[in-house]
Design a protein around this motif. Structure first.
Motif, PDB file in Angstrom:
ATOM      1  N   UNK A  70       0.949  -1.241  -0.114  1.00  0.00           N
ATOM      2  CA  UNK A  70       0.101  -0.118  -0.171  1.00  0.00           C
ATOM      3  C   UNK A  70       0.950   1.174  -0.153  1.00  0.00           C
ATOM      4  N   UNK A  71       2.162   1.018  -0.313  1.00  0.00           N
ATOM      5  CA  UNK A  71       3.072   2.211   0.080  1.00  0.00           C
ATOM      6  C   UNK A  71       3.478   2.622  -1.478  1.00  0.00           C
ATOM      7  N   UNK A  72       3.230   3.970  -1.837  1.00  0.00           N
ATOM      8  CA  UNK A  72       3.435   4.353  -3.223  1.00  0.00           C
ATOM      9  C   UNK A  72       3.883   5.852  -3.135  1.00  0.00           C
ATOM     10  N   UNK A  73       4.800   6.207  -4.168  1.00  0.00           N
ATOM     11  CA  UNK A  73       5.069   5.593  -5.619  1.00  0.00           C
ATOM     12  C   UNK A  73       6.527   5.297  -5.508  1.00  0.00           C
ATOM     13  N   UNK A  74       7.001   4.241  -5.892  1.00  0.00           N
ATOM     14  CA  UNK A  74       8.432   3.608  -5.928  1.00  0.00           C
ATOM     15  C   UNK A  74       8.611   3.446  -7.599  1.00  0.00           C
ATOM     16  N   UNK A  75       8.211   3.989  -8.516  1.00  0.00           N
ATOM     17  CA  UNK A  75       8.280   3.948  -9.900  1.00  0.00           C
ATOM     18  C   UNK A  75       9.891   4.369 -10.187  1.00  0.00           C
ATOM     19  N   UNK A  76      10.412   4.267 -11.435  1.00  0.00           N
ATOM     20  CA  UNK A  76      11.738   4.384 -11.701  1.00  0.00           C
ATOM     21  C   UNK A  76      11.722   6.051 -11.750  1.00  0.00           C
ATOM     22  N   UNK A  77      10.813   6.767 -12.179  1.00  0.00           N
ATOM     23  CA  UNK A  77      11.130   8.321 -12.291  1.00  0.00           C
ATOM     24  C   UNK A  77      11.140   8.561 -10.842  1.00  0.00           C
ATOM     25  N   UNK A  78      10.025   8.353 -10.063  1.00  0.00           N
ATOM     26  CA  UNK A  78      10.292   8.963  -8.617  1.00  0.00           C
ATOM     27  C   UNK A  78      11.529   8.589  -7.897  1.00  0.00           C
ATOM     28  N   UNK A  79      11.940   7.187  -8.148  1.00  0.00           N
ATOM     29  CA  UNK A  79      13.169   7.090  -7.443  1.00  0.00           C
ATOM     30  C   UNK A  79      14.294   7.738  -7.781  1.00  0.00           C
ATOM     31  N   UNK A  80      14.352   7.894  -9.210  1.00  0.00           N
ATOM     32  CA  UNK A  80      15.560   8.573  -9.792  1.00  0.00           C
ATOM     33  C   UNK A  80      15.627  10.098  -9.455  1.00  0.00           C
ATOM     34  N   UNK A  81      14.321  10.702  -9.209  1.00  0.00           N
ATOM     35  CA  UNK A  81      14.556  12.199  -8.948  1.00  0.00           C
ATOM     36  C   UNK A  81      14.704  12.368  -7.551  1.00  0.00           C
ATOM     37  N   UNK A  82      14.262  11.554  -6.778  1.00  0.00           N
ATOM     38  CA  UNK A  82      14.490  11.453  -5.199  1.00  0.00           C
ATOM     39  C   UNK A  82      15.999  11.285  -5.000  1.00  0.00           C
ATOM     40  N   UNK A  83      16.714  10.411  -5.893  1.00  0.00           N
ATOM     41  CA  UNK A  83      18.050  10.182  -5.480  1.00  0.00           C
ATOM     42  C   UNK A  83      18.935  11.085  -6.071  1.00  0.00           C
ATOM     43  N   UNK A 112      18.138  14.426  -5.916  1.00  0.00           N
ATOM     44  CA  UNK A 112      18.188  15.402  -4.896  1.00  0.00           C
ATOM     45  C   UNK A 112      18.701  15.008  -3.598  1.00  0.00           C
ATOM     46  N   UNK A 113      18.447  13.556  -3.001  1.00  0.00           N
ATOM     47  CA  UNK A 113      18.865  13.384  -1.692  1.00  0.00           C
ATOM     48  C   UNK A 113      20.084  12.217  -1.508  1.00  0.00           C
ATOM     49  N   UNK A 114      20.607  11.870  -2.894  1.00  0.00           N
ATOM     50  CA  UNK A 114      21.635  10.665  -2.817  1.00  0.00           C
ATOM     51  C   UNK A 114      21.337   9.674  -2.108  1.00  0.00           C
ATOM     52  N   UNK A 115      20.096   9.115  -1.930  1.00  0.00           N
ATOM     53  CA  UNK A 115      19.815   7.748  -1.428  1.00  0.00           C
ATOM     54  C   UNK A 115      18.554   7.171  -2.209  1.00  0.00           C
ATOM     55  N   UNK A 116      18.695   5.965  -2.143  1.00  0.00           N
ATOM     56  CA  UNK A 116      17.528   5.089  -2.860  1.00  0.00           C
ATOM     57  C   UNK A 116      16.516   4.779  -1.876  1.00  0.00           C
ATOM     58  N   UNK A 117      15.249   4.998  -2.094  1.00  0.00           N
ATOM     59  CA  UNK A 117      14.523   4.756  -1.082  1.00  0.00           C
ATOM     60  C   UNK A 117      13.905   3.377  -1.383  1.00  0.00           C
ATOM     61  N   UNK A 118      14.269   2.719  -2.263  1.00  0.00           N
ATOM     62  CA  UNK A 118      14.038   1.165  -2.460  1.00  0.00           C
ATOM     63  C   UNK A 118      14.797   0.335  -1.491  1.00  0.00           C
ATOM     64  N   UNK A 119      16.053   0.932  -1.270  1.00  0.00           N
ATOM     65  CA  UNK A 119      16.989   0.369   0.028  1.00  0.00           C
ATOM     66  C   UNK A 119      16.725   0.744   1.319  1.00  0.00           C
ATOM     67  N   UNK A 120      15.768   1.515   1.483  1.00  0.00           N
ATOM     68  CA  UNK A 120      15.561   1.909   2.904  1.00  0.00           C
ATOM     69  C   UNK A 120      15.032   0.514   3.653  1.00  0.00           C
ATOM     70  N   UNK A 121      15.609   0.551   4.863  1.00  0.00           N
ATOM     71  CA  UNK A 121      14.951  -0.560   5.794  1.00  0.00           C
ATOM     72  C   UNK A 121      13.594  -0.368   6.463  1.00  0.00           C
ATOM     73  N   UNK A 122      13.625   0.541   6.532  1.00  0.00           N
ATOM     74  CA  UNK A 122      11.982   1.326   7.149  1.00  0.00           C
ATOM     75  C   UNK A 122      11.728   2.789   6.502  1.00  0.00           C
ATOM     76  N   UNK A 123      11.213   2.705   5.339  1.00  0.00           N
ATOM     77  CA  UNK A 123      10.834   4.082   4.679  1.00  0.00           C
ATOM     78  C   UNK A 123      10.027   5.011   5.391  1.00  0.00           C
ATOM     79  N   UNK A 124       9.175   4.485   6.378  1.00  0.00           N
ATOM     80  CA  UNK A 124       8.097   5.251   6.931  1.00  0.00           C
ATOM     81  C   UNK A 124       9.041   6.298   7.865  1.00  0.00           C
ATOM     82  N   UNK A 125      10.181   5.998   8.228  1.00  0.00           N
ATOM     83  CA  UNK A 125      10.822   7.024   9.063  1.00  0.00           C
ATOM     84  C   UNK A 125      11.764   8.114   8.249  1.00  0.00           C
ATOM     85  N   UNK A 126      11.877   8.114   6.955  1.00  0.00           N
ATOM     86  CA  UNK A 126      12.499   8.742   6.101  1.00  0.00           C
ATOM     87  C   UNK A 126      11.748   9.978   5.667  1.00  0.00           C
ATOM     88  N   UNK A 127      12.102  11.028   6.474  1.00  0.00           N
ATOM     89  CA  UNK A 127      11.171  12.242   6.275  1.00  0.00           C
ATOM     90  C   UNK A 127      11.157  12.835   4.950  1.00  0.00           C
TER      91      UNK A 127
END
Length: 372
Positions: A203-216, A218-233
């Motif tokens: 139920x956790x969205x959006x992890x598409x290639x475009x969202x992940x690449x744009x976030x990475x 800006x922030x130099x980290x990949x949300x697909x690798x987060x152990x607990x994405x809920x706590x990454x503000x």
């Protein structure tokens, strides 16, 4: 003679002002209160959401709109499935009966959208890696577009523009202007045999290639690798901002076409943020209609007042109106009367009812009586 009449007029005028100044304080306060109550009854707006059917004849719609006006409603939010021609047909029927018309659009959730379906890459992707194009969370009509991809954003905004160009419409009304529910309202969980105590990956969205690449980028980290994405503000804020960008662009389109922008939103900003990645107190918007459906949350009717007040206070420094939304199937006449009063008492500028087809003679009378 003229001087004599002038002196007499001045004397009467002075007496009038003097008499008012000497009026007992209790009488003044009563008159001020009566004036305030009259203004509230005039300014408080009553809306209803309705869904259109192109096969219904004009006479049927005219009869429906007459009924709404007779019982005190001021505005209809019409879902035409983003069909500008149907909206153009219905708008004069409603305005001729004295109702405002607002063009209701399902924004990021676009089930069965014939254009979007030609672009599977436009759809939001879960943390599990499944696209809502073919793997839909909760229900089959949950088919969500990504707010980051240029194609999907432009498509939604083009639909907004098509509705904004319809003559006689007051606003474009955004619904489903968010990401899918990371948490369902607690009262709905048994229906889906679910327990949601953490942010579940399906139920956790959006992890598409475009969202992940744009976030990475800006922030130099990949949300697909987060152990607990809920706590990454930063990751949470990125998605909140992507929805905000769609809203802000829609605002410019609506205003360019002489319309305002309104939206159906979750009960109050902090709750919306937590449940559906929606922080509506940060948006460029003219009015919000929070869906304060107390039964969905196993709350008592007083909660309508609490959630209304919370939203009003969160918008305090902004020029944005709040109109409380309530769910008619959970109401009888007495409950609806109380809900209307709770909305008024807690600073709402109006109240909207979901939906028009759910009105009963008893609830229509409650609306009418609340305006007396």
């Amino acid at each position: 003679m003229k001087l004599k009449f002038l002196l007499l007029a001045l004397s009467v005028s002075f007496c009038s002002v003097s008499c008012q100044d000497n009026m007992p304080a209790t009488q003044k306060s009563k008159e001020n209160l009566a004036s305030q109550e009259k203004a509230e009854k005039t300014d408080f707006k009553y809306w209803t959401w309705i869904t259109a059917d192109s096969n219904r004849p004009d006479s049927s719609y005219t009869s429906e709109f007459k009924k709404y006006k007779e019982y005190g409603l001021d505005a209809v939010l019409i879902n035409t499935n983003t069909d500008p021609q149907l909206l153009d047909r219905l708008t004069p029927l409603a305005t001729n009966e004295g109702l405002e018309v607002h063009a209701w659009i399902m924004a990021m959730n676009r089930p069965g959208d014939s254009i979007a379906l030609q672009h599977p890459d436009w759809y939001a992707v879960s943390r599990e890696g499944n696209s809502s194009f073919d793997t839909r969370p909760y229900v089959d009509y949950y088919q969500w577009l990504c707010p980051t991809r240029e194609g999907s954003r432009d498509h939604v905004l083009s639909l907004v523009e098509g509705l904004a160009k319809v003559k006689g419409v007051t606003s474009v009304h955004l619904d489903y202007i968010r990401l899918p529910d990371i948490y369902l309202p607690i009262g709905l969980l048994p229906k889906y045999n679910l327990k949601q105590e953490t942010e579940l990956p399906e139920f956790d969205f959006c992890y598409c290639d475009v969202c992940v690449a744009e976030f990475e980028k800006i922030h130099h980290k990949n949300p697909r690798n987060f152990e607990n994405p809920a706590i990454d503000m930063e990751w949470k804020q990125f998605r909140l901002n992507k929805i905000k960008e769609v809203v802000d662009d829609a605002y410019e389109i609506a205003h360019k076409n002489g319309k305002i922008l309104t939206a159906a939103v979750f009960p109050y900003p902090e709750m919306a943020d937590h449940m559906v990645r929606q922080r509506w107190d940060k948006w460029k918007i003219d009015a919000v209609l929070p869906m304060i459906y107390h039964g969905f949350y196993n709350e008592e009717i007083d909660w309508i007042g609490f959630a209304t007040k919370q939203g009003v206070e969160d918008l305090e420094s902004k020029n944005v109106e709040l109109h409380t939304g309530v769910y008619l199937p959970d109401m009888d006449g007495a409950k609806l009367s109380k809900a209307i009063q709770l909305a008024k008492d807690n600073g709402a500028k109006g109240i909207s009812f979901f939906d028009g087809q759910a009105f009963t003679p008893e609830t229509l009378e409650a609306v009418k009586n609340s305006k007396k």
